[in-house]
Design a protein around this motif. Sequence first.
Motif, PDB file in Angstrom:
ATOM      1  N   LEU A 150       0.832  -1.184   0.114  1.00  0.00           N
ATOM      2  CA  LEU A 150       0.081   0.024  -0.021  1.00  0.00           C
ATOM      3  C   LEU A 150       0.878   1.349  -0.060  1.00  0.00           C
ATOM      4  O   LEU A 150       0.501   2.320  -0.723  1.00  0.00           O
ATOM      5  N   ASP A 151       1.987   1.186   0.847  1.00  0.00           N
ATOM      6  CA  ASP A 151       2.830   2.543   0.687  1.00  0.00           C
ATOM      7  C   ASP A 151       3.456   2.507  -0.549  1.00  0.00           C
ATOM      8  O   ASP A 151       3.907   3.750  -0.968  1.00  0.00           O
ATOM      9  N   ALA A 152       3.812   1.425  -1.373  1.00  0.00           N
ATOM     10  CA  ALA A 152       4.227   1.690  -2.661  1.00  0.00           C
ATOM     11  C   ALA A 152       3.192   2.005  -3.744  1.00  0.00           C
ATOM     12  O   ALA A 152       3.355   1.843  -4.915  1.00  0.00           O
ATOM     13  N   ASP A 153       2.086   2.361  -3.340  1.00  0.00           N
ATOM     14  CA  ASP A 153       0.923   3.034  -4.250  1.00  0.00           C
ATOM     15  C   ASP A 153       0.429   1.800  -4.900  1.00  0.00           C
ATOM     16  O   ASP A 153      -0.119   2.102  -5.909  1.00  0.00           O
ATOM     17  N   LEU A 154       0.470   0.472  -4.632  1.00  0.00           N
ATOM     18  CA  LEU A 154      -0.359  -0.679  -5.075  1.00  0.00           C
ATOM     19  C   LEU A 154      -1.603  -0.484  -4.245  1.00  0.00           C
ATOM     20  O   LEU A 154      -1.968  -0.488  -3.141  1.00  0.00           O
ATOM     21  N   ASP A 155      -2.796  -0.497  -5.051  1.00  0.00           N
ATOM     22  CA  ASP A 155      -4.090  -0.495  -4.378  1.00  0.00           C
ATOM     23  C   ASP A 155      -4.482  -1.799  -3.916  1.00  0.00           C
ATOM     24  O   ASP A 155      -3.700  -2.774  -4.195  1.00  0.00           O
ATOM     25  N   SER A 160      -6.500  -3.829  -4.684  1.00  0.00           N
ATOM     26  CA  SER A 160      -7.237  -4.849  -5.634  1.00  0.00           C
ATOM     27  C   SER A 160      -6.044  -5.378  -6.418  1.00  0.00           C
ATOM     28  O   SER A 160      -5.977  -6.248  -7.086  1.00  0.00           O
ATOM     29  N   HIS A 161      -4.629  -4.843  -5.922  1.00  0.00           N
ATOM     30  CA  HIS A 161      -3.386  -5.263  -6.791  1.00  0.00           C
ATOM     31  C   HIS A 161      -3.329  -6.605  -6.567  1.00  0.00           C
ATOM     32  O   HIS A 161      -3.133  -7.289  -5.307  1.00  0.00           O
ATOM     33  N   PRO A 162      -2.683  -7.511  -7.400  1.00  0.00           N
ATOM     34  CA  PRO A 162      -2.406  -8.930  -7.184  1.00  0.00           C
ATOM     35  C   PRO A 162      -1.492  -9.087  -5.963  1.00  0.00           C
ATOM     36  O   PRO A 162      -1.590 -10.172  -5.257  1.00  0.00           O
ATOM     37  N   VAL A 163      -0.665  -8.343  -6.057  1.00  0.00           N
ATOM     38  CA  VAL A 163       0.380  -8.607  -4.883  1.00  0.00           C
ATOM     39  C   VAL A 163      -0.296  -8.248  -3.546  1.00  0.00           C
ATOM     40  O   VAL A 163      -0.129  -9.108  -2.592  1.00  0.00           O
TER      41      VAL A 163
END
Length: 65
Positions: free
Chosen positions: A31-36, A38-41
């Motif tokens: 989340l801190d890396a701006d992956l929302d 719903s991102h697979p990771v």
Amino acid sequence: MTQRERDILERAVRVISEQAASASEIVDEALDADLDGSHPVTLQAKMLWLELLKVKADLKRELRT
């Protein structure tokens, strides 16, 4: 339950707890890396975290019996 079995279960709870904390950190980092969310990771890390928490709860229930 023998003392040895109890010791094994208690150790398993500690290890699972540590792994769940690590999975939670991965979610936070994603989340801190701006992956929302719903991102697979992020989703996979959340699923791993949830499964570890379920296993931890199962082990704790077993310890109570």
